[in-house]
Design a protein around this motif. Sequence first.
Motif, PDB file in Angstrom:
ATOM      1  N   PHE A  98       4.448  24.180  -8.669  1.00  0.00           N
ATOM      2  CA  PHE A  98       5.118  25.389  -7.674  1.00  0.00           C
ATOM      3  C   PHE A  98       5.249  25.088  -6.323  1.00  0.00           C
ATOM      4  O   PHE A  98       4.170  24.319  -5.852  1.00  0.00           O
ATOM      5  CB  PHE A  98       4.556  26.608  -8.131  1.00  0.00           C
ATOM      6  N   LYS A  99       6.152  25.441  -5.710  1.00  0.00           N
ATOM      7  CA  LYS A  99       6.292  25.488  -4.371  1.00  0.00           C
ATOM      8  C   LYS A  99       5.434  26.713  -3.745  1.00  0.00           C
ATOM      9  O   LYS A  99       5.545  27.791  -4.273  1.00  0.00           O
ATOM     10  CB  LYS A  99       7.549  25.610  -3.956  1.00  0.00           C
ATOM     11  N   ASP A 101       5.300  28.528  -1.619  1.00  0.00           N
ATOM     12  CA  ASP A 101       6.080  29.983  -0.970  1.00  0.00           C
ATOM     13  C   ASP A 101       6.948  30.653  -1.951  1.00  0.00           C
ATOM     14  O   ASP A 101       7.151  31.907  -1.881  1.00  0.00           O
ATOM     15  CB  ASP A 101       7.050  29.862   0.140  1.00  0.00           C
ATOM     16  N   THR A 102       6.983  30.079  -3.071  1.00  0.00           N
ATOM     17  CA  THR A 102       7.777  30.779  -4.212  1.00  0.00           C
ATOM     18  C   THR A 102       7.029  31.153  -5.618  1.00  0.00           C
ATOM     19  O   THR A 102       7.369  32.054  -6.168  1.00  0.00           O
ATOM     20  CB  THR A 102       9.023  30.019  -4.951  1.00  0.00           C
ATOM     21  N   VAL A 104       6.964  29.885  -8.336  1.00  0.00           N
ATOM     22  CA  VAL A 104       7.593  29.682  -9.661  1.00  0.00           C
ATOM     23  C   VAL A 104       7.349  28.213 -10.000  1.00  0.00           C
ATOM     24  O   VAL A 104       7.586  27.049  -9.550  1.00  0.00           O
ATOM     25  CB  VAL A 104       9.330  29.782  -9.480  1.00  0.00           C
TER      26      VAL A 104
END
Length: 133
Positions: A98-99, A101-102, A104
């Motif tokens: 997952f990134k 900052d997201t 997801v």
Amino acid sequence: MRRTTMIVLLIGMVWACSTLKIKDPMKLFNEANQAYGQAISWSEFGVAATFLKDETDAEKTSQIEHLSNFKVTDYEPRTISVVEEDIRVRQVVKISYFKKDTLVVKSVADEQMWEYDPEKGTWLIVTGLPRLK
């Protein structure tokens, strides 16, 4: 005293024989592959970059900076095929990540090509670090 001398000689002989032992390139692949996989699994991209072949320091730094925005959650080898015995191995790995900052979770199939470097006595990856988006 004589017993101590014999023990020291025995230890020396065992050590000398172990340093002369030539490792099988495929065994070395398994060791390098496992270490690389652990580095990616722990999102230690700087460590993983030590396995890169023919990458400049600038290219490595650029890849590491990009990957620092991601966290790997799973690293699962899917297929391994020997392209040239003791020289080249192709591997496909499923990487979940997952990134930061997201948050997801996404997955990518990372296609890797490994080559054995007899001068260094180790395997290096020629396809670069994973391309996470």
